[in-house]
Design a protein around this motif. Structure first.
Motif, PDB file in Angstrom:
ATOM      1  N   THR A 112     -22.172 -25.517   8.966  1.00 19.86           N
ATOM      2  CA  THR A 112     -21.961 -24.141   9.428  1.00 19.86           C
ATOM      3  C   THR A 112     -23.062 -23.224   8.916  1.00 19.86           C
ATOM      4  OG1 THR A 112     -19.577 -24.508   9.461  1.00 19.86           O
ATOM      5  CG2 THR A 112     -20.327 -22.226   9.473  1.00 19.86           C
ATOM      6  N   PHE A 113     -23.491 -23.433   7.679  1.00 20.71           N
ATOM      7  CA  PHE A 113     -24.577 -22.609   7.115  1.00 20.71           C
ATOM      8  C   PHE A 113     -25.865 -22.801   7.902  1.00 20.71           C
ATOM      9  CE2 PHE A 113     -28.058 -22.001   3.995  1.00 20.71           C
ATOM     10  CZ  PHE A 113     -27.863 -20.650   3.745  1.00 20.71           C
ATOM     11  N   SER A 114     -26.064 -23.972   8.498  1.00 24.28           N
ATOM     12  CA  SER A 114     -27.284 -24.215   9.271  1.00 24.28           C
ATOM     13  C   SER A 114     -27.392 -23.258  10.455  1.00 24.28           C
ATOM     14  CB  SER A 114     -27.318 -25.668   9.758  1.00 24.28           C
ATOM     15  OG  SER A 114     -26.344 -25.901  10.765  1.00 24.28           O
ATOM     16  N   PHE A 115     -26.245 -22.814  10.986  1.00 18.29           N
ATOM     17  CA  PHE A 115     -26.273 -21.862  12.101  1.00 18.29           C
ATOM     18  C   PHE A 115     -26.741 -20.486  11.640  1.00 18.29           C
ATOM     19  CE2 PHE A 115     -24.020 -25.196  14.082  1.00 18.29           C
ATOM     20  CZ  PHE A 115     -24.086 -24.994  15.449  1.00 18.29           C
ATOM     21  N   VAL A 116     -26.471 -20.150  10.393  1.00 18.68           N
ATOM     22  CA  VAL A 116     -26.995 -18.904   9.839  1.00 18.68           C
ATOM     23  C   VAL A 116     -28.519 -18.964   9.783  1.00 18.68           C
ATOM     24  CG1 VAL A 116     -26.995 -17.375   7.841  1.00 18.68           C
ATOM     25  CG2 VAL A 116     -24.889 -18.568   8.489  1.00 18.68           C
ATOM     26  N   ILE A 117     -29.054 -20.084   9.310  1.00 17.16           N
ATOM     27  CA  ILE A 117     -30.502 -20.262   9.258  1.00 17.16           C
ATOM     28  C   ILE A 117     -31.094 -20.269  10.673  1.00 17.16           C
ATOM     29  CG2 ILE A 117     -32.367 -21.753   8.469  1.00 17.16           C
ATOM     30  CD1 ILE A 117     -30.771 -20.444   6.239  1.00 17.16           C
ATOM     31  N   ALA A 118     -30.387 -20.877  11.619  1.00 16.46           N
ATOM     32  CA  ALA A 118     -30.865 -20.908  13.004  1.00 16.46           C
ATOM     33  C   ALA A 118     -30.949 -19.505  13.592  1.00 16.46           C
ATOM     34  CB  ALA A 118     -29.943 -21.780  13.852  1.00 16.46           C
ATOM     35  N   TYR A 119     -29.990 -18.669  13.249  1.00 12.17           N
ATOM     36  CA  TYR A 119     -30.010 -17.281  13.736  1.00 12.17           C
ATOM     37  C   TYR A 119     -31.237 -16.547  13.202  1.00 12.17           C
ATOM     38  CZ  TYR A 119     -28.489 -12.500  14.668  1.00 12.17           C
ATOM     39  OH  TYR A 119     -28.420 -11.203  15.111  1.00 12.17           O
ATOM     40  N   ILE A 120     -31.570 -16.811  11.929  1.00 11.38           N
ATOM     41  CA  ILE A 120     -32.758 -16.193  11.346  1.00 11.38           C
ATOM     42  C   ILE A 120     -34.015 -16.712  12.046  1.00 11.38           C
ATOM     43  CG2 ILE A 120     -34.142 -16.013   9.230  1.00 11.38           C
ATOM     44  CD1 ILE A 120     -31.520 -16.220   7.650  1.00 11.38           C
TER      45      ILE A 120
END
Length: 504
Positions: A112-120
């Motif tokens: 799930t945290f990877s989606f935060v990085i993807a948004y960035i």
């Protein structure tokens, strides 16, 4: 505030899970929990539908990369799949050390945290996606191995059904995610129209409304994944009894049925003999057996066309179909086909001849890969039929592979052996890279593309025919060879002694 809400939600779900005191109820709850975890990380397989939006947005907005092409994203996908394959070994060790549901919880959080990085990355720099790829690789691998390992402990001797439910949930995620993401990003069914290159094979979105909706899709993904994973982990966590209790109750119920019913006696004995591991081998012993590597490459070669089709189906479809909603629905139907195939293959593996099923699966994958190419000449009907058939058969790969590992090599070291076995993804990714990047659409055309994949799939048919003839008897022969030619560990000596006793 957000942390408080998450803690309150966790306690509520956990409290309801604790009310289930009966072992059968706990087994059901554990299976539901593992399936939810698999579904949440299975959303990674919806990349084939989202890649067109992602590349189009990156070309026009945010971290503007005007020269970005689909072939560049294929390199990123190859990198992610390659890391996933190699991450499976250390993640298998982690699961073996800290436990199943704990690993699933950590893996879900990483994913799930990877989606935060993807948004960035979407707004800053395309190359940050490589960090996302690493996080996804470790998160997906840790969560899938952890959830499956825990589920197998809860429901012993039904590995086929358990694998079918778990991978079915993983594979069916695009059936919900693809139409939902398309509705969020492209509610008006706008088709890509921008063809900046002379070959006209690549089409990109330039519609402002479509591009405006891409960032919000990431936000909704983070919210949805968090909710599903909280419930899944709460259901999967060990309470109030341990999975090992399931083994004892399974044996007690079988004994009772034997005493009361002679028909049940025969059926129970047959099922127990068929589904019971042939050996309980140490990891080093299993890796030294030729049969392990024959099975390994069988699944690697059969996975290559399925994995490639997963990421390329929409790009291929857009070359002769101008209907984005239709392609999104196809993506959803492929998820359903893959999930249904996984479940059906898993269930029948508990009752029918395992090696024969694997042979049928590899033949269908090879034929379907060839049919995919001809769909460009015969339109939508063959396009859907070929891809659905490919994914119905392909659903059996990750379902039957764990069953083979348990039946041939035992349950004790399943997590580590499955982690090593998942490096087949890296082999399949290498094949995908050769076909997509080296001999892809831009250079050679679709004919070479699909027939090279079919060529690799045909190798899996040959290995499956070998297994169909020799069955697990080859394991017995290989163990005896180890006994004669090397110093044995206590476990190996015990296995060899049993084999000699059975042979005598």
């Amino acid at each position: 505030m957000g942390r408080t809400c998450l803690e309150r939600a966790w306690r509520t779900v956990r409290r309801h899970g604790q009310k289930c005191q009966n072992l059968k109820c706990r087994q059901t709850v554990a299976l539901i929990g593992s399936a939810l975890i698999q579904f949440s990380v299975g959303t990674v397989t919806s990349l084939g539908n989202q890649v067109t939006y992602l590349v189009s947005y990156t070309r026009e907005r945010g971290a503007v990369e005007p020269d970005l092409r689909y072939s560049d994203i294929n390199i990123l996908v190859f990198f992610a799949v390659l890391i996933t394959g190699f991450a499976s070994i250390p993640m298998g060790i982690v699961v073996q050390k800290i436990g199943g549901w704990q690993s699933a919880a950590v893996g879900s959080l990483i994913y799930t945290f990877s989606f935060v990085i993807a948004y960035i990355a979407l707004e800053v720099d395309f190359y940050i996606y490589y960090i996302t790829a690493v996080l996804i690789a470790f998160g997906v691998t840790l969560a899938t191995i952890g959830a499956l390992t825990e589920a197998i402990k809860w429901v012993p001797r039904w590995e086929g059904m358990v694998n079918g439910i778990n991978y079915g949930a993983f594979a069916s995620a695009p059936a919900i995610v693809n139409p939902l993401a398309t509705w969020i990003i492209n509610p008006n069914n706008v088709s890509p129209t921008h063809t900046p290159y002379a070959d006209k094979t690549e089409k990109y979105f330039i519609d402002a409304k479509v591009l405006d909706n891409v960032p919000s899709a990431f936000v909704w993904a983070i919210i949805g994944l968090s909710a599903v994973q909280i419930v899944g982990i709460a259901f999967l966590a060990r309470y109030p009894c341990q999975p090992e209790d399931a083994e004892v109750q399974d044996q007690n119920e079988e004994t009772a049925s034997i005493i009361t019913d002679t028909t049940n006696q025969s059926n129970a004995r047959r099922r127990r003999q068929q589904n019971e591991p042939k050996h309980e081998l140490e990891v080093e012993t299993a890796l030294s057996l030729p049969i392990f590597w024959k099975v390994y490459f069988l699944f690697a070669f059969s996975l290559a066309p399925v994995l490639t089709a997963l990421t390329i189906f929409k790009i291929y479809g857009q070359s002769f179909i101008s209907d984005d909603f239709f392609l999104a629905k196809v993506g959803g139907s492929l998820g359903v086909a893959k999930g249904l195939g996984a479940f059906v293959w898993g269930v029948i593996a508990d009752f029918l001849y395992l090696e024969g099923l694997i042979l049928v699966m590899t033949i269908v994958i090879t034929i379907a890969t060839v049919l995919v190419y001809f769909s460009s000449f015969y339109g939508k009907v063959l396009y859907v039929f070929a891809f659905v058939t490919l994914f119905l058969a392909g659903g059996g790969i990750f379902t039957l592979y764990p069953v083979v590992l348990v039946r041939y090599f035992g349950r004790n070291n399943f997590a580590m052996l499955y982690g090593i076995g998942l490096t087949t993804i890296a082999v399949a990714a290498a094949i995908m890279a050769v076909v997509t990047i080296g001999y892809g659409v831009i250079y050679r055309g679709w004919l070479i593309f699909w027939f090279i994949l079919a060529f690799f799939a045909s190798f899996s048919v040959w290995i499956a025919m070998y297994l169909h003839v020799l069955d697990y008897r080859q394991v017995n022969s290989d163990v005896r060879t180890i006994d004669q030619s090397s110093e044995l560990t206590p476990t190996e000596r015990g296995v060899a002694a049993v084999e000699r006793e059975q042979a005598g």
